[in-house]
Design an enzyme around this catalytic site. Structure first.
Site, PDB file in Angstrom:
ATOM      1  N   ASP A 247       0.857  -1.187   0.000  1.00 50.27           N
ATOM      2  CA  ASP A 247       0.000   0.000   0.000  1.00 50.27           C
ATOM      3  C   ASP A 247       0.894   1.238   0.000  1.00 50.27           C
ATOM      4  O   ASP A 247       1.589   1.511   0.980  1.00 50.27           O
ATOM      5  CB  ASP A 247      -0.887  -0.046   1.255  1.00 50.27           C
ATOM      6  CG  ASP A 247      -1.837   1.144   1.377  1.00 50.27           C
ATOM      7  OD1 ASP A 247      -1.634   2.153   0.684  1.00 50.27           O
ATOM      8  OD2 ASP A 247      -2.776   1.061   2.184  1.00 50.27           O
ATOM      9  N   VAL A 248       0.885   1.983  -1.106  1.00 53.51           N
ATOM     10  CA  VAL A 248       1.777   3.136  -1.258  1.00 53.51           C
ATOM     11  C   VAL A 248       0.947   4.418  -1.305  1.00 53.51           C
ATOM     12  O   VAL A 248       0.264   4.690  -2.291  1.00 53.51           O
ATOM     13  CB  VAL A 248       2.643   3.014  -2.530  1.00 53.51           C
ATOM     14  CG1 VAL A 248       3.692   4.130  -2.551  1.00 53.51           C
ATOM     15  CG2 VAL A 248       3.318   1.654  -2.603  1.00 53.51           C
ATOM     16  N   GLU A 249       1.020   5.196  -0.224  1.00 52.04           N
ATOM     17  CA  GLU A 249       0.276   6.453  -0.122  1.00 52.04           C
ATOM     18  C   GLU A 249       1.184   7.562   0.383  1.00 52.04           C
ATOM     19  O   GLU A 249       0.756   8.448   1.127  1.00 52.04           O
ATOM     20  CB  GLU A 249      -0.937   6.275   0.802  1.00 52.04           C
ATOM     21  CG  GLU A 249      -1.890   5.175   0.373  1.00 52.04           C
ATOM     22  CD  GLU A 249      -3.112   5.053   1.269  1.00 52.04           C
ATOM     23  OE1 GLU A 249      -3.725   6.094   1.587  1.00 52.04           O
ATOM     24  OE2 GLU A 249      -3.466   3.920   1.649  1.00 52.04           O
ATOM     25  N   LEU A 250       2.448   7.535  -0.013  1.00 52.27           N
ATOM     26  CA  LEU A 250       3.420   8.514   0.446  1.00 52.27           C
ATOM     27  C   LEU A 250       3.115   9.896  -0.122  1.00 52.27           C
ATOM     28  O   LEU A 250       2.619  10.029  -1.242  1.00 52.27           O
ATOM     29  CB  LEU A 250       4.827   8.087   0.030  1.00 52.27           C
ATOM     30  CG  LEU A 250       5.330   6.773   0.648  1.00 52.27           C
ATOM     31  CD1 LEU A 250       6.626   6.340  -0.015  1.00 52.27           C
ATOM     32  CD2 LEU A 250       5.514   6.915   2.143  1.00 52.27           C
TER      33      LEU A 250
END
Length: 226
Positions: free
Chosen positions: A109-112
């Site tokens: 999960d990539v929400e940077l």
């Protein structure tokens, strides 16, 4: 339990999940209006947060995953990425996550934020750490990981990504119309759904294919994509 969309953490809002009673009853106002039949759908799969970064792990993951499996719901385990080394995060995920043969592939999960990505060294550095996580987890589990990203994230940071990274299936968060702009495996269509058996708003996701295609995907051990 409801997931905080920013941190990935979960909050108790209406008591424990009643796993045997789960039915999707609301898709969010916009998608409810577009529904062509009564909104009363079974829950076939779920994604459960296991870890975040290199120090955070969910205290509820093991129990939730076991309860979901017990009632026949396919389980996907996900890691919420932080701006740290991808390999270190993969090791933390693998240390704290039990993935069975019948489970869905693990999810990154990539929400940077833009500031976090710039601090890492920009898009190329981000792509390198994402790939490091995915490759380490695939080597350990034998399953090719899934990327959870938004449409905006794809446009900004993955459009020119390396082929090895773009070869991974995508679970996309896009809350407007179904207009993915790329091949995807799962679509998160609303963060405002309702599920009987869970209190509060719930993210609603659908498999990008028919029921038969989903079962084919499951039976193939997640190698045949729709």
């Amino acid at each position: 339990w409801v997931r905080d969309r920013r941190t990935g953490r979960r909050t108790l809002v209406g008591g424990a999940i009643r796993w045997s009673q789960l039915r999707i009853t609301h898709l969010g106002k916009k998608h409810n209006q577009n529904a062509q039949d009564t909104i009363d759908y079974p829950v076939t799969f779920c994604f459960i947060k296991s870890t975040q970064g290199t120090r955070i792990r969910s205290a509820y993951y093991a129990q939730d995953a076991a309860n979901a499996r017990r009632v026949g719901i396919k389980v996907g385990s996900y890691h919420f990425m932080s701006p740290e080394k991808g390999l270190a995060q993969a090791r933390w995920f693998l240390r704290n996550t039990r993935i069975l043969d019948q489970d869905l592939p693990p999810v990154l999960d990539v929400e940077l934020t833009r500031a976090q990505i710039e601090k890492m060294g920009g898009a190329a550095a981000l792509q390198r750490e994402m790939l490091a996580w995915l490759q380490a987890v695939e080597k350990s589990t034998g399953k090719r990981g899934i990327l959870y990203v938004s449409q905006n994230f794809i446009d900004k940071y993955l459009a020119d990504g390396p082929a090895e990274l773009l070869a991974h299936p995508v679970w996309i968060a896009r809350y407007g119309e179904y207009r993915p702009y790329m091949k995807l495996l799962f679509w998160q269509l609303s963060p405002y759904g309702r599920v009987r058996g869970i209190g509060g708003d719930v993210d609603i996701d659908v498999f990008n294919g028919s029921k038969e295609q989903f079962m084919q995907y499951v039976d193939s051990r997640y190698t045949v994509l729709p």
